[in-house]
Write a protein that holds these residues in place. Structure first.
Motif, PDB file in Angstrom:
ATOM      1  N   VAL A  23     -10.217  -1.803 -11.196  1.00  0.00           N
ATOM      2  CA  VAL A  23      -9.943  -0.551 -10.498  1.00  0.00           C
ATOM      3  C   VAL A  23      -9.139  -0.891  -9.244  1.00  0.00           C
ATOM      4  O   VAL A  23      -9.623  -1.605  -8.361  1.00  0.00           O
ATOM      5  CB  VAL A  23     -11.235   0.193 -10.132  1.00  0.00           C
ATOM      6  CG1 VAL A  23     -10.912   1.465  -9.350  1.00  0.00           C
ATOM      7  CG2 VAL A  23     -12.034   0.529 -11.389  1.00  0.00           C
ATOM      8  N   ASN A  24      -7.912  -0.408  -9.185  1.00  0.00           N
ATOM      9  CA  ASN A  24      -7.051  -0.606  -8.020  1.00  0.00           C
ATOM     10  C   ASN A  24      -7.161   0.617  -7.115  1.00  0.00           C
ATOM     11  O   ASN A  24      -6.714   1.706  -7.478  1.00  0.00           O
ATOM     12  CB  ASN A  24      -5.598  -0.793  -8.465  1.00  0.00           C
ATOM     13  CG  ASN A  24      -5.409  -2.041  -9.314  1.00  0.00           C
ATOM     14  OD1 ASN A  24      -5.858  -3.116  -8.956  1.00  0.00           O
ATOM     15  ND2 ASN A  24      -4.749  -1.880 -10.458  1.00  0.00           N
ATOM     16  N   PRO A  25      -7.747   0.465  -5.939  1.00  0.00           N
ATOM     17  CA  PRO A  25      -7.931   1.624  -5.051  1.00  0.00           C
ATOM     18  C   PRO A  25      -6.595   2.220  -4.630  1.00  0.00           C
ATOM     19  O   PRO A  25      -5.595   1.495  -4.486  1.00  0.00           O
ATOM     20  CB  PRO A  25      -8.670   1.022  -3.841  1.00  0.00           C
ATOM     21  CG  PRO A  25      -9.237  -0.266  -4.315  1.00  0.00           C
ATOM     22  CD  PRO A  25      -8.296  -0.769  -5.359  1.00  0.00           C
ATOM     23  N   PRO A  26      -6.528   3.529  -4.426  1.00  0.00           N
ATOM     24  CA  PRO A  26      -5.303   4.142  -3.901  1.00  0.00           C
ATOM     25  C   PRO A  26      -4.885   3.475  -2.593  1.00  0.00           C
ATOM     26  O   PRO A  26      -5.728   3.170  -1.742  1.00  0.00           O
ATOM     27  CB  PRO A  26      -5.720   5.603  -3.674  1.00  0.00           C
ATOM     28  CG  PRO A  26      -6.854   5.832  -4.621  1.00  0.00           C
ATOM     29  CD  PRO A  26      -7.592   4.526  -4.682  1.00  0.00           C
ATOM     30  N   GLY A  27      -3.590   3.211  -2.462  1.00  0.00           N
ATOM     31  CA  GLY A  27      -3.094   2.574  -1.258  1.00  0.00           C
ATOM     32  C   GLY A  27      -3.112   1.064  -1.299  1.00  0.00           C
ATOM     33  O   GLY A  27      -2.731   0.421  -0.319  1.00  0.00           O
TER      34      GLY A  27
ATOM     35  N   THR B  87      -1.572   0.661 -13.084  1.00  0.00           N
ATOM     36  CA  THR B  87      -2.269   1.931 -12.928  1.00  0.00           C
ATOM     37  C   THR B  87      -3.516   1.713 -12.084  1.00  0.00           C
ATOM     38  O   THR B  87      -3.924   0.574 -11.828  1.00  0.00           O
ATOM     39  CB  THR B  87      -2.667   2.493 -14.308  1.00  0.00           C
ATOM     40  OG1 THR B  87      -3.474   1.527 -14.999  1.00  0.00           O
ATOM     41  CG2 THR B  87      -1.431   2.815 -15.138  1.00  0.00           C
ATOM     42  N   GLU B  88      -4.138   2.803 -11.660  1.00  0.00           N
ATOM     43  CA  GLU B  88      -5.340   2.673 -10.835  1.00  0.00           C
ATOM     44  C   GLU B  88      -6.512   2.105 -11.638  1.00  0.00           C
ATOM     45  O   GLU B  88      -7.319   1.341 -11.106  1.00  0.00           O
ATOM     46  CB  GLU B  88      -5.718   4.022 -10.223  1.00  0.00           C
ATOM     47  CG  GLU B  88      -4.760   4.478  -9.116  1.00  0.00           C
ATOM     48  CD  GLU B  88      -5.280   5.679  -8.353  1.00  0.00           C
ATOM     49  OE1 GLU B  88      -6.383   6.173  -8.671  1.00  0.00           O
ATOM     50  OE2 GLU B  88      -4.584   6.128  -7.417  1.00  0.00           O
ATOM     51  N   VAL B  89      -6.613   2.459 -12.903  1.00  0.00           N
ATOM     52  CA  VAL B  89      -7.651   1.904 -13.773  1.00  0.00           C
ATOM     53  C   VAL B  89      -6.971   1.116 -14.882  1.00  0.00           C
ATOM     54  O   VAL B  89      -6.152   1.657 -15.632  1.00  0.00           O
ATOM     55  CB  VAL B  89      -8.544   3.004 -14.376  1.00  0.00           C
ATOM     56  CG1 VAL B  89      -9.565   2.393 -15.344  1.00  0.00           C
ATOM     57  CG2 VAL B  89      -9.253   3.776 -13.270  1.00  0.00           C
ATOM     58  N   VAL B  90      -7.295  -0.172 -14.964  1.00  0.00           N
ATOM     59  CA  VAL B  90      -6.702  -1.052 -15.969  1.00  0.00           C
ATOM     60  C   VAL B  90      -7.812  -1.597 -16.857  1.00  0.00           C
ATOM     61  O   VAL B  90      -8.769  -2.212 -16.379  1.00  0.00           O
ATOM     62  CB  VAL B  90      -5.949  -2.232 -15.309  1.00  0.00           C
ATOM     63  CG1 VAL B  90      -5.342  -3.133 -16.389  1.00  0.00           C
ATOM     64  CG2 VAL B  90      -4.869  -1.725 -14.365  1.00  0.00           C
TER      65      VAL B  90
ATOM     66  N   ARG C 162       4.945   4.861  -5.585  1.00  0.00           N
ATOM     67  CA  ARG C 162       3.938   5.755  -5.036  1.00  0.00           C
ATOM     68  C   ARG C 162       4.323   6.191  -3.622  1.00  0.00           C
ATOM     69  O   ARG C 162       5.162   5.544  -2.972  1.00  0.00           O
ATOM     70  CB  ARG C 162       2.580   5.071  -5.054  1.00  0.00           C
ATOM     71  CG  ARG C 162       2.124   4.706  -6.478  1.00  0.00           C
ATOM     72  CD  ARG C 162       0.719   4.150  -6.488  1.00  0.00           C
ATOM     73  NE  ARG C 162       0.348   3.667  -7.822  1.00  0.00           N
ATOM     74  CZ  ARG C 162      -0.197   4.413  -8.781  1.00  0.00           C
ATOM     75  NH1 ARG C 162      -0.428   5.706  -8.558  1.00  0.00           N
ATOM     76  NH2 ARG C 162      -0.509   3.891  -9.959  1.00  0.00           N
ATOM     77  N   PRO C 163       3.719   7.275  -3.117  1.00  0.00           N
ATOM     78  CA  PRO C 163       4.089   7.777  -1.783  1.00  0.00           C
ATOM     79  C   PRO C 163       3.952   6.752  -0.670  1.00  0.00           C
ATOM     80  O   PRO C 163       4.697   6.798   0.308  1.00  0.00           O
ATOM     81  CB  PRO C 163       3.125   8.954  -1.575  1.00  0.00           C
ATOM     82  CG  PRO C 163       2.782   9.413  -2.956  1.00  0.00           C
ATOM     83  CD  PRO C 163       2.750   8.175  -3.796  1.00  0.00           C
ATOM     84  N   ASP C 164       2.989   5.830  -0.797  1.00  0.00           N
ATOM     85  CA  ASP C 164       2.794   4.842   0.260  1.00  0.00           C
ATOM     86  C   ASP C 164       3.560   3.548  -0.003  1.00  0.00           C
ATOM     87  O   ASP C 164       3.312   2.530   0.646  1.00  0.00           O
ATOM     88  CB  ASP C 164       1.307   4.533   0.448  1.00  0.00           C
ATOM     89  CG  ASP C 164       0.599   4.208  -0.862  1.00  0.00           C
ATOM     90  OD1 ASP C 164       1.291   4.131  -1.899  1.00  0.00           O
ATOM     91  OD2 ASP C 164      -0.630   4.036  -0.851  1.00  0.00           O
ATOM     92  N   ALA C 165       4.504   3.561  -0.933  1.00  0.00           N
ATOM     93  CA  ALA C 165       5.273   2.357  -1.247  1.00  0.00           C
ATOM     94  C   ALA C 165       5.999   1.779  -0.034  1.00  0.00           C
ATOM     95  O   ALA C 165       5.967   0.561   0.175  1.00  0.00           O
ATOM     96  CB  ALA C 165       6.258   2.636  -2.378  1.00  0.00           C
ATOM     97  N   PRO C 166       6.679   2.605   0.808  1.00  0.00           N
ATOM     98  CA  PRO C 166       7.349   2.020   1.981  1.00  0.00           C
ATOM     99  C   PRO C 166       6.399   1.251   2.894  1.00  0.00           C
ATOM    100  O   PRO C 166       6.738   0.161   3.379  1.00  0.00           O
ATOM    101  CB  PRO C 166       7.953   3.246   2.668  1.00  0.00           C
ATOM    102  CG  PRO C 166       8.171   4.234   1.572  1.00  0.00           C
ATOM    103  CD  PRO C 166       6.983   4.040   0.666  1.00  0.00           C
ATOM    104  N   ARG C 167       5.194   1.804   3.115  1.00  0.00           N
ATOM    105  CA  ARG C 167       4.228   1.114   3.978  1.00  0.00           C
ATOM    106  C   ARG C 167       3.766  -0.185   3.341  1.00  0.00           C
ATOM    107  O   ARG C 167       3.699  -1.233   4.010  1.00  0.00           O
ATOM    108  CB  ARG C 167       3.028   2.014   4.248  1.00  0.00           C
ATOM    109  CG  ARG C 167       1.926   1.341   5.056  1.00  0.00           C
ATOM    110  CD  ARG C 167       0.704   2.232   5.213  1.00  0.00           C
ATOM    111  NE  ARG C 167       0.080   2.566   3.950  1.00  0.00           N
ATOM    112  CZ  ARG C 167      -0.760   1.762   3.298  1.00  0.00           C
ATOM    113  NH1 ARG C 167      -1.058   0.561   3.789  1.00  0.00           N
ATOM    114  NH2 ARG C 167      -1.310   2.140   2.155  1.00  0.00           N
TER     115      ARG C 167
END
Length: 310
Positions: A52-56, A64-67, A182-187
């Motif tokens: 499970v990859n947490p958001p962010g 994906t978030e769940v692999v 994803r939206p937070d890719a730049p960060r």
């Protein structure tokens, strides 16, 4: 009756005949076991590991978030064994459930094991990524390009240029492979680049008339002592984490010149070889990397979402 150890031994012996570049061992992680049989009754098995990859988090840029990853143990039955195991995995998923969004079923398998490829395709898998390897060589010929192209080691002051180029690569890769913009890719990219530029991992920039037009983010991996590096022969390897060439100069030889420089540095470091991941559906990298001497060793097959497994 064949045990899991028997299947691993038989499978590794077969792998040695399929591709001598494969390591002598095959990973069997902790997870939930699956057992199946071929039509003639031969047993096969597998281990399902859930991540499970947490958001962010950084891995969400390429996973994906769940692999749900299957580690097959099919012994001497690459096609029929893989087919039986994937049928059993589908039943396993139906019983336990899986998210219908941002999830995936994953199998990483030797690229040259063609019989298993047929079974994976039949069950809806797509080859989204390849781990490719290259032997170290020193190339003394540098392509002469129009304009002045210079290659140099990047430093902390180059953070903005590195981030801009790596985001360009991610945006393109998200269209043709496993990556997700994803939206937070730049960060996330900025944080990763900052850490890399302040570490011993080399980052090289190619500049045309003083303007950065390409970047190669690289590093070193000791596969003898690094967890998760079991897909390569043990020893010191170089890896290419990201190569990005500005859209306006693609096709002009800048990427080739940059990688010639990088490969010379790798060879001088005395590594066993270099490796990277590229996307087979990518019309640029799938041509570029073989021309640089890389060839597929392991292919990562995916079904997204996990519920789409056939």
């Amino acid at each position: 009756m064949a045990t899991a150890q028997d299947l691993v031994r038989t499978q590794c012996a077969r792998f040695a005949t399929v591709d001598p570049q494969l390591p002598a061992t095959y990973p069997v992680p902790e997870g939930e076991p699956i057992v199946a049989h071929t039509r003639d009754g031969s047993p096969v098995a597998g281990i399902v590991a859930r991540t499970v990859n947490p958001p962010g988090s950084m891995p969400t840029l390429w996973q994906t978030e769940v692999v749900l990853e299957l580690f097959p143990l099919v012994g001497a039955h690459p096609r029929e064994g893989m087919d039986a195991l994937l049928h059993a995995w589908r039943t396993w998923l139906a019983e336990r459930g899986a998210p219908e969004r941002d999830s995936s079923c994953v199998v990483t398998w030797p690229s040259r094991d063609v019989p298993a490829t047929r079974a994976l395709l039949d069950h809806g898998f797509v080859p989204l990524s390849c781990l490719a390897v290259r032997r170290p060589t020193i190339e003394t010929r540098l392509t002469k390009l129009s304009g002045t192209v210079k290659v140099r080691r990047a430093g902390p002051a180059d953070l903005d240029a590195v981030v801009e180029l790596t985001l360009t690569e991610l945006e393109y890769a998200a269209l043709v492979g496993a990556s997700v913009y994803r939206p937070d890719a730049p960060r996330l990219k900025r944080t990763a680049a900052h850490m890399r530029l302040h570490s011993s991992d080399p980052v090289w920039l190619a500049e045309r008339d003083g303007t950065p037009v390409a970047v190669a983010e690289c590093g070193w991996v000791d596969t003898g002592g690094s967890p998760g590096s079991h897909r390569l022969h043990p020893g010191m390897w170089a890896y290419v984490n990201c190569l990005s060439v500005h859209e306006q100069v693609r096709g002009t030889g800048v990427g080739r010149q940059l990688m010639t420089w990088v490969h010379d540095e790798f060879a001088r470091a005395g590594v066993l070889g270099s490796f990277l991941h590229y996307n087979p559906p990518n019309p640029l990298s799938s041509v570029f990397w073989p021309r640089q001497g890389y060839r597929p060793l392991w292919t990562t097959w995916e079904v997204r979402p996990a519920t789409a497994l056939r």
